[in-house]
Scaffold this active site. Structure first.
Site, PDB file in Angstrom:
ATOM      1  N   SER A  70      -8.871  47.671 -24.476  1.00  0.00           N
ATOM      2  CA  SER A  70      -8.177  47.493 -23.204  1.00  0.00           C
ATOM      3  C   SER A  70      -8.718  48.543 -22.246  1.00  0.00           C
ATOM      4  CB  SER A  70      -6.663  47.665 -23.377  1.00  0.00           C
ATOM      5  OG  SER A  70      -6.013  47.557 -22.121  1.00  0.00           O
TER       6      SER A  70
ATOM      7  N   LYS B  31     -24.089  48.515 -33.391  1.00  0.00           N
ATOM      8  CA  LYS B  31     -24.577  47.354 -34.127  1.00  0.00           C
ATOM      9  C   LYS B  31     -25.933  46.924 -33.583  1.00  0.00           C
ATOM     10  CE  LYS B  31     -19.768  45.836 -33.938  1.00  0.00           C
ATOM     11  NZ  LYS B  31     -19.459  46.555 -32.693  1.00  0.00           N
TER      12      LYS B  31
ATOM     13  N   HIS C 205     -25.339  43.079 -36.642  1.00  0.00           N
ATOM     14  CA  HIS C 205     -24.268  42.435 -35.877  1.00  0.00           C
ATOM     15  C   HIS C 205     -23.983  41.008 -36.355  1.00  0.00           C
ATOM     16  CE1 HIS C 205     -22.301  42.645 -31.613  1.00  0.00           C
ATOM     17  NE2 HIS C 205     -21.500  42.090 -32.499  1.00  0.00           N
TER      18      HIS C 205
ATOM     19  N   ASP D 188     -15.926  51.814 -31.305  1.00  0.00           N
ATOM     20  CA  ASP D 188     -16.793  50.740 -31.798  1.00  0.00           C
ATOM     21  C   ASP D 188     -17.536  50.104 -30.629  1.00  0.00           C
ATOM     22  OD1 ASP D 188     -17.177  48.605 -34.247  1.00  0.00           O
ATOM     23  OD2 ASP D 188     -17.074  47.583 -32.309  1.00  0.00           O
TER      24      ASP D 188
ATOM     25  N   TYR E 289     -23.470  45.023 -26.339  1.00  0.00           N
ATOM     26  CA  TYR E 289     -22.405  45.193 -25.350  1.00  0.00           C
ATOM     27  C   TYR E 289     -22.924  45.801 -24.053  1.00  0.00           C
ATOM     28  CZ  TYR E 289     -19.257  44.670 -29.413  1.00  0.00           C
ATOM     29  OH  TYR E 289     -18.606  44.233 -30.541  1.00  0.00           O
TER      30      TYR E 289
END
Length: 279
Positions: A235, A77, A110, A47, A52
């Site tokens: 992570s 998105k 988004h 994702d 980002y």
């Protein structure tokens, strides 16, 4: 290992892996290796988002993992500054180019951005319908949409979102939006599934983790899965990436599920912006 992840049926006839790997706030310099490592563990759902800034690195991670494109489910998105139709079309193509793929498995608006664009997210949604119609987006959906936003789409458009990606975690269960989705065939995806780490030190969560011999994160992620939502922890630490994957070999009983759900703080538990005012 990838076969451990259940698939969830979407309202358009496709399916989506219930567990994914999120790359929000992962530095582009770390993204390729993180994605490659996650795919090596067994994740098959990545994702990302235009906002980002790491789509290209996600694509590189997928390619260097040695998997066929059709074996990895990729979500992106729409950037918040690209809601106008021609901007949305250009932005979508830019995502395909950055990821070096001919299609996305899922593409989302988004944020509804009701304080911008004269409050018009309907026109933006109709552009996403174009991407679905021409096959460049296998599925389309929304993110951070409240019930009134979803009701407006239902009244003014033809395609029901396949998913709604919303903030959801034990401190903010967001059940009103989830319930609307369940009633109308919209699958919920939970972002910030551990409340940016805040729930991991909660005494209830740590007690349950000790009882089950699991980490607090595994307990919370398992709670999400048993609620039927899609979840994608993030992570860059290999051990944690692997631990977050190990949630399909145990089950929380009904009483334990309820203990976690009762941690809900309503709006006081929200960690991100409110969709009605975020612009």
């Amino acid at each position: 290992m990838a076969g451990m992840i259940p698939d969830i049926a979407l309202n358009d006839g496709t399916t989506i892996p219930q567990l994914g790997f999120g790359v929000f706030q992962i530095d582009p310099a770390d993204t390729t290796e993180a994605v490659r490592g996650a795919l090596g563990v067994g994740y098959r759902h990545i994702d990302t988002a235009q906002g980002y800034g790491n789509e290209a690195e996600v694509g590189q991670g997928v390619r260097t993992a040695g998997l066929a494109r059709e074996d990895v489910y990729i979500t992106s998105k729409l950037a918040n500054h690209s809601h106008r139709p021609d901007d949305a079309r250009a932005a979508f193509q830019a995502s395909l180019d950055a990821l070096r793929t001919d299609y996305l498995d899922l593409f989302l608006i988004h944020w509804p951005m009701p304080t911008r664009y004269d409050g018009d997210f309907v026109t933006t949604w109709k552009v996403l319908e174009e991407f679905r119609a021409d096959g460049r987006a296998r599925s389309i959906g929304v993110s951070n949409f409240q019930v009134p936003h979803l009701e407006r789409l239902a009244a003014e458009t033809d395609v029901v979102p396949a998913v709604n990606q919303i903030e959801a975690h034990p401190y903010f269960t967001n059940d009103e939006v989830r319930a609307y989705g369940a009633k109308n065939g919209i699958v919920t995806e939970a972002w910030s599934p551990i409340a940016q780490g805040a729930v991991l030190d909660d005494p209830t969560i740590t007690d349950i983790a000790e009882q089950f011999g699991r980490t607090p994160a595994q307990v919370v992620l398992r709670w999400h899965v048993q609620r039927g939502d899609i979840v994608f922890p993030k992570s860059i630490t290999p051990k944690r990436i692997e631990e977050n994957f190990q949630i399909f070999d145990f089950e929380l009983d009904e009483a334990t599920m309820e203990r976690i759900t009762l941690l809900d703080r309503g709006e006081d538990g929200r960690t991100g912006p409110h969709p009605d005012t975020f612009g």
